[in-house]
Scaffold this motif. Structure first.
Motif, PDB file in Angstrom:
ATOM      1  N   ASN A 336     -15.499 -35.543 -74.006  1.00 64.09           N
ATOM      2  CA  ASN A 336     -15.821 -35.650 -72.587  1.00 64.09           C
ATOM      3  C   ASN A 336     -15.178 -34.506 -71.814  1.00 64.09           C
ATOM      4  O   ASN A 336     -14.006 -34.199 -71.998  1.00 64.09           O
ATOM      5  CB  ASN A 336     -15.331 -37.001 -72.048  1.00 64.09           C
ATOM      6  N   ILE A 337     -15.946 -33.884 -70.933  1.00 60.02           N
ATOM      7  CA  ILE A 337     -15.468 -32.747 -70.145  1.00 60.02           C
ATOM      8  C   ILE A 337     -14.296 -33.122 -69.247  1.00 60.02           C
ATOM      9  O   ILE A 337     -13.475 -32.271 -68.888  1.00 60.02           O
ATOM     10  CB  ILE A 337     -16.629 -32.172 -69.304  1.00 60.02           C
ATOM     11  N   VAL A 338     -14.165 -34.404 -68.911  1.00 64.23           N
ATOM     12  CA  VAL A 338     -13.128 -34.854 -67.990  1.00 64.23           C
ATOM     13  C   VAL A 338     -11.739 -34.515 -68.523  1.00 64.23           C
ATOM     14  O   VAL A 338     -10.840 -34.134 -67.755  1.00 64.23           O
ATOM     15  CB  VAL A 338     -13.255 -36.367 -67.727  1.00 64.23           C
ATOM     16  N   SER A 339     -11.544 -34.626 -69.818  1.00 71.86           N
ATOM     17  CA  SER A 339     -10.228 -34.335 -70.399  1.00 71.86           C
ATOM     18  C   SER A 339      -9.826 -32.887 -70.151  1.00 71.86           C
ATOM     19  O   SER A 339      -8.687 -32.600 -69.745  1.00 71.86           O
ATOM     20  CB  SER A 339     -10.234 -34.635 -71.900  1.00 71.86           C
ATOM     21  N   ALA A 340     -10.762 -31.964 -70.397  1.00 73.12           N
ATOM     22  CA  ALA A 340     -10.458 -30.546 -70.211  1.00 73.12           C
ATOM     23  C   ALA A 340     -10.231 -30.208 -68.743  1.00 73.12           C
ATOM     24  O   ALA A 340      -9.314 -29.447 -68.397  1.00 73.12           O
ATOM     25  CB  ALA A 340     -11.596 -29.699 -70.778  1.00 73.12           C
ATOM     26  N   LEU A 341     -11.044 -30.791 -67.856  1.00 71.97           N
ATOM     27  CA  LEU A 341     -10.867 -30.522 -66.435  1.00 71.97           C
ATOM     28  C   LEU A 341      -9.552 -31.120 -65.922  1.00 71.97           C
ATOM     29  O   LEU A 341      -8.854 -30.500 -65.110  1.00 71.97           O
ATOM     30  CB  LEU A 341     -12.049 -31.079 -65.649  1.00 71.97           C
ATOM     31  N   GLY A 342      -9.250 -32.330 -66.388  1.00 73.76           N
ATOM     32  CA  GLY A 342      -7.995 -32.957 -65.989  1.00 73.76           C
ATOM     33  C   GLY A 342      -6.789 -32.150 -66.426  1.00 73.76           C
ATOM     34  O   GLY A 342      -5.805 -32.018 -65.679  1.00 73.76           O
ATOM     35  N   ALA A 344      -6.696 -28.873 -66.880  1.00 73.39           N
ATOM     36  CA  ALA A 344      -6.618 -27.677 -66.036  1.00 73.39           C
ATOM     37  C   ALA A 344      -6.033 -28.012 -64.667  1.00 73.39           C
ATOM     38  O   ALA A 344      -5.179 -27.288 -64.140  1.00 73.39           O
ATOM     39  CB  ALA A 344      -7.997 -27.051 -65.889  1.00 73.39           C
ATOM     40  N   ILE A 345      -6.465 -29.109 -64.078  1.00 71.83           N
ATOM     41  CA  ILE A 345      -5.970 -29.502 -62.761  1.00 71.83           C
ATOM     42  C   ILE A 345      -4.491 -29.880 -62.812  1.00 71.83           C
ATOM     43  O   ILE A 345      -3.728 -29.613 -61.875  1.00 71.83           O
ATOM     44  CB  ILE A 345      -6.820 -30.663 -62.213  1.00 71.83           C
ATOM     45  N   SER A 346      -4.075 -30.466 -63.927  1.00 74.12           N
ATOM     46  CA  SER A 346      -2.665 -30.881 -64.056  1.00 74.12           C
ATOM     47  C   SER A 346      -1.714 -29.687 -64.082  1.00 74.12           C
ATOM     48  O   SER A 346      -0.505 -29.855 -63.888  1.00 74.12           O
ATOM     49  CB  SER A 346      -2.485 -31.715 -65.326  1.00 74.12           C
ATOM     50  N   GLN A 347      -2.249 -28.488 -64.324  1.00 69.22           N
ATOM     51  CA  GLN A 347      -1.409 -27.288 -64.353  1.00 69.22           C
ATOM     52  C   GLN A 347      -1.099 -26.769 -62.953  1.00 69.22           C
ATOM     53  O   GLN A 347      -0.315 -25.823 -62.806  1.00 69.22           O
ATOM     54  CB  GLN A 347      -2.121 -26.181 -65.147  1.00 69.22           C
ATOM     55  N   ALA A 348      -1.701 -27.358 -61.927  1.00 75.68           N
ATOM     56  CA  ALA A 348      -1.470 -26.894 -60.558  1.00 75.68           C
ATOM     57  C   ALA A 348       0.003 -27.031 -60.186  1.00 75.68           C
ATOM     58  O   ALA A 348       0.622 -28.080 -60.416  1.00 75.68           O
ATOM     59  CB  ALA A 348      -2.331 -27.688 -59.583  1.00 75.68           C
ATOM     60  N   ASN A 445      -3.484 -19.713 -57.717  1.00 76.85           N
ATOM     61  CA  ASN A 445      -4.289 -18.496 -57.577  1.00 76.85           C
ATOM     62  C   ASN A 445      -4.524 -17.909 -58.971  1.00 76.85           C
ATOM     63  O   ASN A 445      -4.529 -16.699 -59.161  1.00 76.85           O
ATOM     64  CB  ASN A 445      -3.583 -17.465 -56.686  1.00 76.85           C
ATOM     65  N   LYS A 446      -4.758 -18.829 -59.926  1.00 73.42           N
ATOM     66  CA  LYS A 446      -4.834 -18.335 -61.306  1.00 73.42           C
ATOM     67  C   LYS A 446      -6.025 -18.829 -62.101  1.00 73.42           C
ATOM     68  O   LYS A 446      -6.327 -18.270 -63.162  1.00 73.42           O
ATOM     69  CB  LYS A 446      -3.545 -18.707 -62.045  1.00 73.42           C
ATOM     70  N   ALA A 447      -6.715 -19.867 -61.661  1.00 77.42           N
ATOM     71  CA  ALA A 447      -7.828 -20.395 -62.460  1.00 77.42           C
ATOM     72  C   ALA A 447      -8.926 -20.923 -61.555  1.00 77.42           C
ATOM     73  O   ALA A 447      -8.657 -21.550 -60.530  1.00 77.42           O
ATOM     74  CB  ALA A 447      -7.346 -21.503 -63.402  1.00 77.42           C
ATOM     75  N   TYR A 471      -9.643 -17.781 -66.094  1.00 76.41           N
ATOM     76  CA  TYR A 471      -8.228 -17.566 -65.776  1.00 76.41           C
ATOM     77  C   TYR A 471      -8.051 -16.142 -65.262  1.00 76.41           C
ATOM     78  O   TYR A 471      -7.807 -15.202 -66.037  1.00 76.41           O
ATOM     79  CB  TYR A 471      -7.363 -17.819 -67.002  1.00 76.41           C
ATOM     80  N   ALA A 472      -8.210 -15.969 -63.959  1.00 73.04           N
ATOM     81  CA  ALA A 472      -8.141 -14.627 -63.379  1.00 73.04           C
ATOM     82  C   ALA A 472      -7.636 -14.718 -61.946  1.00 73.04           C
ATOM     83  O   ALA A 472      -8.247 -15.384 -61.112  1.00 73.04           O
ATOM     84  CB  ALA A 472      -9.514 -13.957 -63.416  1.00 73.04           C
TER      85      ALA A 472
END
Length: 541
Positions: A336-342, A344-348, A445-447, A471-472
Motif C-alpha cells: 500500500n502506498i500509504v506506508s511509503a507516504l507516511g 516520508a511525512i514522518s521525516q518532517a 525544504n528537501k522532498a 529529494y531535491a
C-alpha cells in the motif's frame, strides 16, 4: 456450467410464477409489471459477473529502445548524471502538459504505455487518441490500461481501436453489465475498487506521471471550468521503474482485455476503425488552427529549444499500490502506498505542506496532524473550498473536520472557485474558472511528492495510486515559493473566531474580508451540505 444451469432454472421458475398469476393481475397491474422487471433484473444481474481468475496472454515493456530518437535524447540528457538520479521537469501549465504528451506520442518508435482513470471523448481525448492511432499505424505498440468506471458507452469505440493490430486495451476491474452498471450491485465490494494511477510512458525512455487525467479540463481547454494540476516529465532510471510497474498492472488479474467483456454485436470493426480515423483526422485539423492548437505548438517549440536546461536531477522514490489492492480478496495484504507516504511525512522536522483537492482526514489523520505539531512541525493544509470542489459529497465529508484540523495547530487554506488558469488570455477562454486538482506535499525544504494520491479514505484504502517522491532542495524551495506567492490571491485562510466558530479570511494587498459562512454559498446549499454530511459514507470518500 452449474452456475449457468442454476441461473436458467431461477429464470424459468420466475416465468412459471408469472404465468400462474391471475390474468387481471398480470395484465392490468402496473406494480406487478415493475416487480417482474425488477425481479428478472436481479436474477440476470446475479448471473452476470467477470471472471478475474481467468489468465490472459502476458506482455512486457520493450527494452531495446536506446537507438530510438527518444533513446538518443535520453542518453544525451543523462550523460554524466549519477546512477541514482532521474531528470524531472514540472508540468504546472495545462497546455504544456498536453503538448508534451502529443509530442511524445508523435515521436514514439517502439512503444506507448498509458494508464488512466479517465479518458474523455472530448477534444483532448480525441486529439490524444488520434496521436496513438498515428503511432500504431507507424508500427508502434500501444497498450492502454483504463479504469472501467467512466467507459459506459465507449465499448464500440474501444473494440474498434482494439482491432488495430498494434493497439491493445485492458480495463481495470470491469463491470459485467456494460449498459446498466447498477446491475453489478451484487459485486459492489469489488467494483468499488478503482484504478486511479496516471502514467504515460514512451519507448521506455520518457514518462509523465502525476494528477492529470485525459480531458479538456485538465489541459486548460475547457470553456467554463479547468483544473490547477501538476505532473512531472521524467527521464532516467525512474522510467524503467514506471514501465515495470505498468507491466505489473497490465498482467494483473484485475486487468481484463476489453474483448473479454465488451460485445461486438455484429459491428464491422474494420469499417468503424476507418471511420474513427477519418473523424479524428478532421478533429485534429480543426484543433491545429485554433487558439488552443497554436498555444500547444508554441509551448512545444519553447520546450524543444531549451530542453537541456529544463530538467533538474535528483534522487527519488517511486511509490505505488500493488495492483492486488484492486481485488477485495487480496487488498488487505497488498503493498500500500500509504506506508511509503507516511514514512516520508514522518521525516518532517520543520514544515509540512499538503495540497489535496479532496481532504478527508478522519480521526486517525487528525491524530497524525496533532503529533506533527507536537514535534514542532509547522503544518499547512491546502484544499478546495465548497464552491471550488467538484464533488459536494467529498466536501461534506471534509467539512466536519475543519475545526479539528485548525485545533491541531495546522494552518488551513481553501482554494477559491474564481481563480483563472494562467493561460486564459492567450487561450481566449474568458472567464473560465479553475479549481484545485493538484496532489502533492512538501517536507521541509528537501522532498516533494507528486502523484495521484488524495488525502482521503478512498485513495488510502480503495483506489490504486501512483506517485514519486523527489529529494531535491531546489524543487522543494521552488514549490514552497510558488505556494506562498499564490495563497493570498487564490485561497481563503480558514480560522477560528474568539467564540470558536469558523471564519474565512480573504486577503488582497492590505485589505481583508471576513466571511462567517462558506464563501459564495447559499443557505439552501449549506443545508444540503449538512444533510450530505450525515451520511455514513466517509470511508468511501
Amino acid at each position: 456450467m452449474n452456475r449457468i444451469n442454476s441461473c436458467n432454472s431461477l429464470i424459468w421458475n420466475w416465468r412459471n410464477v408469472k404465468n400462474d398469476l391471475p390474468k387481471y393481475t398480470y395484465f392490468f397491474s402496473v406494480g406487478a409489471k415493475i416487480l417482474q422487471l425488477f425481479g428478472i433484473g436481479i436474477l440476470v444481474s446475479a448471473c452476470s459477473t467477470v471472471d478475474l481468475e481467468q489468465s490472459y496472454p502476458e506482455s512486457h515493456v520493450i527494452q531495446n529502445t536506446q537507438q530510438t530518437s527518444l533513446g538518443q535524447l535520453a542518453k544525451r540528457l543523462s550523460a554524466n548524471k549519477k546512477a541514482d538520479q532521474s531528470g524531472f521537469y514540472a508540468l504546472t501549465e495545462g497546455v504544456e502538459a498536453f503538448a508534451l504528451r502529443l509530442a511524445m506520442a508523435e515521436t514514439a518508435e517502439k512503444s506507448i504505455d498509458l494508464q488512466y482513470y479517465l479518458i474523455k471523448n472530448d477534444l483532448s481525448g480525441q486529439m490524444l487518441i488520434h496521436s496513438l492511432l498515428q503511432a500504431a499505424d507507424r508500427g508502434v505498440r500501444v497498450r492502454i490500461l483504463l479504469d472501467d468506471i467512466f467507459t459506459q458507452g465507449y465499448d464500440a469505440g474501444m473494440l474498434a481501436l482494439e482491432s488495430h493490430p498494434n493497439i491493445q486495451i485492458r480495463l481495470f476491474n470491469p463491470f459485467a453489465n456494460r449498459k446498466f452498471r447498477g446491475l453489478d450491485f451484487h459485486r459492489v465490494a469489488q467494483v468499488n475498487r478503482r484504478l486511479h494511477n496516471k502514467s504515460f510512458t514512451v519507448d521506455n525512455q520518457f514518462t509523465i506521471i502525476g494528477g492529470r487525467n485525459i480531458a479538456t479540463e485538465y489541459f486548460a481547454a475547457h470553456e467554463s471550468m479547468n483544473f490547477h494540476d501538476l505532473d512531472v516529465l521524467s527521464v532516467g532510471p525512474l522510467v524503467s521503474e514506471v514501465s515495470a510497474m505498468f507491466d505489473q498492472y497490465w498482467n494483473s488479474r484485475p486487468a481484463v482485455p476489453v474483448t473479454a467483456v465488451a460485445s461486438n454485436k455484429g459491428q464491422d470493426l474494420a469499417l468503424e476503425l476507418q471511420r474513427m480515423h477519418e473523424r479524428l483526422a478532421q478533429t485534429w485539423q480543426g484543433a491545429k488552427n485554433s487558439d488552443y492548437g497554436l498555444a500547444v505548438l508554441e509551448d512545444l517549440e519553447r520546450f524543444s529549444l531549451h530542453i537541456n536546461q529544463q530538467f533538474f536531477w535528483a534522487p527519488y522514490t517511486l511509490v505505488y499500490d500493488a495492483p492486488e489492492k484492486g481485488l477485495k480478496s487480496e487488498a488487505k495484504n497488498a503493498t500500500n502506498i500509504v506506508s511509503a507516504l507516511g514514512e516520508a511525512i514522518s521525516q518532517a522536522e520543520h514544515s509540512l505542506v499538503i495540497i489535496s483537492p479532496y481532504f478527508v482526514p478522519l480521526k486517525d489523520g487528525i491524530r497524525r496532524l496533532q503529533a506533527l505539531h507536537d514535534r514542532g512541525v509547522a503544518v499547512t493544509v491546502i484544499t478546495n473550498s465548497f464552491k471550488a470542489n467538484n464533488h459536494s459529497i467529498v466536501h461534506a465529508g471534509y467539512a466536519p473536520y475543519r475545526k479539528r484540523i485548525i485545533q491541531t495547530g495546522a494552518k488551513l487554506y481553501e482554494a477559491k472557485a474564481d481563480t483563472q488558469v494562467n493561460d486564459a488570455e492567450r487561450l481566449k477562454i474568458g472567464d473560465s474558472g479553475a479549481t484545485l486538482h493538484t496532489k502533492m506535499f512538501v517536507v521541509d525544504n528537501k522532498a516533494v511528492f507528486v502523484g495521484s494520491f488524495n488525502f482521503d479514505p478512498r485513495s488510502a484504502n480503495l483506489n490504486t495510486e501512483l506517485g514519486v517522491i523527489i529529494y531535491a532542495e531546489n524543487a522543494a524551495d521552488a514549490a514552497l515559493k510558488s505556494i506562498r506567492e499564490s495563497l493570498n490571491d487564490s485561497t481563503y485562510e480558514v480560522v477560528l473566531s474568539e467564540d470558536n466558530k469558523l471564519q474565512w479570511l480573504e486577503r488582497s494587498g492590505n485589505q481583508m474580508k471576513e466571511f462567517s459562512k462558506e464563501p459564495g454559498s447559499s443557505a439552501w446549499e449549506r443545508f444540503k451540505l449538512n444533510i450530505l454530511g450525515l451520511l455514513p459514507i466517509r470511508s468511501q470518500l
